[in-house]
Design an enzyme around this catalytic site. Structure first.
Site, short mmCIF file in Angstrom:
data_model
loop_
_atom_site.label_atom_id
_atom_site.label_comp_id
_atom_site.label_asym_id
_atom_site.label_seq_id
_atom_site.Cartn_x
_atom_site.Cartn_y
_atom_site.Cartn_z
N LYS A 154 -10.06 1.89 9.02
CA LYS A 154 -9.40 2.11 10.30
C LYS A 154 -8.49 3.32 10.17
O LYS A 154 -8.19 3.70 9.05
CB LYS A 154 -8.63 0.88 10.72
CG LYS A 154 -7.45 0.53 9.80
CD LYS A 154 -6.64 -0.60 10.35
CE LYS A 154 -5.55 -0.13 11.25
NZ LYS A 154 -4.20 -0.28 10.71
N ASP A 183 -12.07 -4.18 8.57
CA ASP A 183 -10.78 -4.67 9.05
C ASP A 183 -10.34 -5.68 8.00
O ASP A 183 -10.93 -6.75 7.88
CB ASP A 183 -10.97 -5.37 10.40
CG ASP A 183 -9.66 -5.86 10.98
OD1 ASP A 183 -8.80 -6.34 10.21
OD2 ASP A 183 -9.48 -5.77 12.21
N HIS A 184 -9.33 -5.32 7.22
CA HIS A 184 -9.04 -6.16 6.05
C HIS A 184 -8.59 -7.58 6.45
O HIS A 184 -8.65 -8.48 5.65
CB HIS A 184 -8.05 -5.48 5.10
CG HIS A 184 -6.62 -5.54 5.53
ND1 HIS A 184 -6.11 -4.73 6.51
CD2 HIS A 184 -5.60 -6.32 5.12
CE1 HIS A 184 -4.84 -5.02 6.67
NE2 HIS A 184 -4.48 -5.96 5.85
N LYS A 188 -9.56 -11.86 4.83
CA LYS A 188 -8.62 -12.90 4.40
C LYS A 188 -9.29 -14.27 4.54
O LYS A 188 -9.88 -14.58 5.58
CB LYS A 188 -7.35 -12.86 5.27
CG LYS A 188 -6.49 -11.60 5.05
CD LYS A 188 -5.26 -11.64 5.94
CE LYS A 188 -4.55 -10.30 6.01
NZ LYS A 188 -3.75 -9.95 4.86
N GLU A 222 6.11 -8.70 10.06
CA GLU A 222 6.23 -8.12 8.72
C GLU A 222 7.70 -7.85 8.43
O GLU A 222 8.44 -7.44 9.32
CB GLU A 222 5.48 -6.79 8.65
CG GLU A 222 4.01 -6.91 8.85
CD GLU A 222 3.35 -5.54 8.69
OE1 GLU A 222 3.05 -5.16 7.56
OE2 GLU A 222 3.19 -4.85 9.71
N HIS A 246 -6.52 -5.87 14.17
CA HIS A 246 -6.31 -7.15 13.47
C HIS A 246 -6.05 -8.32 14.44
O HIS A 246 -6.67 -9.37 14.33
CB HIS A 246 -5.12 -7.05 12.52
CG HIS A 246 -5.21 -5.90 11.55
ND1 HIS A 246 -6.38 -5.52 10.98
CD2 HIS A 246 -4.25 -5.07 11.05
CE1 HIS A 246 -6.16 -4.49 10.16
NE2 HIS A 246 -4.87 -4.20 10.20
#
Ligand code: BG6
Length: 485
Positions: A154, A183-184, A188, A222, A246
């Site tokens: 991305k 898309d990390h 997950k 975050e 995300h």
């Protein structure tokens, strides 16, 4: 992940960058450890710095150890190192691609690797099209004998128009089946588990709709600020950086219809429908249902403009026009420098229709909330009311909890392991398809345009280590609801 992936060469464009040492090599390291990497495998780093292979290996060793925070296991590192190669060059120079073709030929012979190549674009987005074009021109994208796949990092564009242009550039040299837009978040475990939770269990799906669900809250908070990425972040902001990709992926997994199979196209067909069903925002909706702000001190961050109006926090109320979700608000919020790191999806159910317990009027009962905890403290919980022991008919909210760490005793991975493995096995399920990217931009574009037009209203500032700006509470209070904290 069941067995080892196909033998292949992983070519990393941008091998001298942060992503390679922070995520990609540690992920390869973990894949070796778990036995998922084929023996016939090599990594070829491609980057601008003119250094020899020995120095590249030494640099990578030092940096990966730094990230792992401990000395690397010598045997394992040796297995990577003997497969780690490097060439340098300018990404827009055809000579680089001639050297690349030559190096690929040498490596596949030396390590007896089948002619499969996974190209990883760990490079700035303005180079994606250039590199794809050169690969195609050099004949390196042609799938004769083996496969050729490209993982693209991305951001996929800056808005709908640039995303379309980027997709067109990639499509000029590659088939969609060769493109893996990463898309990390989809790597997950807890994100993948949303599908397992919904579709491998019989009891949740019947309640997963407007009849039983009051609303859904999604939070990605975050603690960290922009962390030396000011130059990139100040042009992007939270909406582009977190929501369009995300958070929308989380949204699609929660809101999609059951796919007819878990094949990539079947899953992705259902996901894109969710984004297409999001009610479009007009300027009035943006004013009323979208909040933006940045944290105090943001404009003093390195490489951030002192007069920046870029948001580091955004929240919104989305409605999905479908039979399943009509009338059920989805509230999304994300921010940097928040009170704590915390990603979760909370599905709040409607309260009981009337109350039998005389001591507790219905408005005083707590609704059932199912919380999918994405990170940290990965798990799932369900809260419900129970009778407090004793002669009085009093109720209290209790929670049933499942914790990944306690149950599976596994360390959460970087997410890149699964995604690299899937790309090597040709499974595109966890990657964005072109239309999914564009559908995401279609939703956020009107918000971006409304913000761009509004150059006068003050941008709210929230204190670092807080829950964001005060306006964010109003978003829910207006609907008679409150954020979870
Ligand atoms: C990245 C964003 O995609 O995701 C970053 O560019 C953000 O700004 C990061 O910090 C968050 O990822 P994670 O896995 O730490 O939640």
């Amino acid at each position: 992940m069941s067995s080892a992936a196909d033998g292949c060469v992983l070519v990393i464009f941008g091998a001298s960058g942060d992503l390679t040492r922070r995520k990609l090599l540690p992920a390869v390291f973990n894949l070796i450890e778990s036995g998922h990497l084929p023996d016939r495998f090599a990594i070829l780093g491609v980057a601008r710095p003119v250094i020899d292979e020995a120095s590249f290996r030494a640099q990578m060793h030092e940096r990966v150890a730094e990230i792992e925070g401990e000395p690397l296991d010598t045997d394992k590192w040796k297995r990577i190192e003997e497969r780690l190669h490097y060439i340098s060059g300018e990404f827009n120079d055809p000579a680089l691609y001639a050297s690349l073709a030559q190096a690929l030929g040498d490596l596949t012979r030396r390590h007896s690797i089948p002619p499969n190549v996974l190209f990883y674009f760990a490079i700035p987005p303005d180079l994606f099209g250039t590199v794809a074009r050169h690969l195609a021109d050099a004949g390196l994208a042609v799938e004769t004998g083996g496969w050729r796949r490209v993982i693209v990092e991305k951001p996929f564009g800056y808005d709908l128009e640039s995303a379309r242009a980027l997709n067109a550039e990639l499509a000029a040299g590659l088939q969609e089946s060769q493109i893996y837009r990463i898309d990390h978040y989809l790597g997950k475990e807890t994100v993948q588990n949303i599908l397992a939770f919904r579709f491998a269990n019989g009891i949740f799906e019947p309640t997963w709709n407007r009849r039983y669900v009051d609303h859904v809250q999604m939070t990605v908070a975050e603690e960290a600020g922009v962390e030396g990425r000011g130059a990139y972040y100040d042009k992007a902001g939270a909406l582009r950086d977190m929501v369009q990709n995300h958070m929308f992926q989380l949204l699609t997994l929660v809101a999609m219809e059951p796919p007819i199979s878990f094949r990539a196209e079947d899953v992705r067909n259902e996901k894109v429908k969710v984004l297409h069903a999001v009610q479009p925002f007009d300027d009035g909706d943006v004013r009323q249902h979208v909040v933006r702000a940045h944290y105090g001190g943001y404009t003093k961050e390195p490489n951030v403009s002192p007069s920046s109006r870029t948001e580091t926090f955004t929240a919104m109320r989305l409605m999905i026009d479908s039979w399943r979700w009509a009338g059920v608000p989805f509230y999304l919020r994300t921010g940097k420098r928040m009170r704590r790191r915390w990603t979760e999806i909370a599905v709040q159910f409607k309260t009981a229709p009337y109350m039998l317990f005389r001591e507790t009027p219905v408005e005083c009962t707590n609704p059932n909330v199912l919380v999918l905890r994405i990170q940290p403290d990965e798990g799932i919980s369900l809260s419900f009311d129970a009778k407090v022991p004793g002669p009085l008919e009093r109720l209290a909210t209790v929670t049933m909890n499942f914790s990944y760490a306690e149950y599976f005793k596994e360390e959460p991975s970087t997410g890149y392991e699964t995604l690299l493995f899937d790309a090597m096995t040709g499974d595109q399920t966890l990657f964005h398809r072109m239309d999914i990217v564009e559908a995401g931009w279609q939703v956020v574009d009107p918000i971006l345009r409304a913000w761009q037009r509004d150059t006068i209203s003050a941008l709210p500032v929230y204190p670092p280590n807080s829950d964001g700006p005060v306006d964010v509470d109003r978003l829910l209070e207006r609907d008679g609801r409150r954020w979870r904290s």
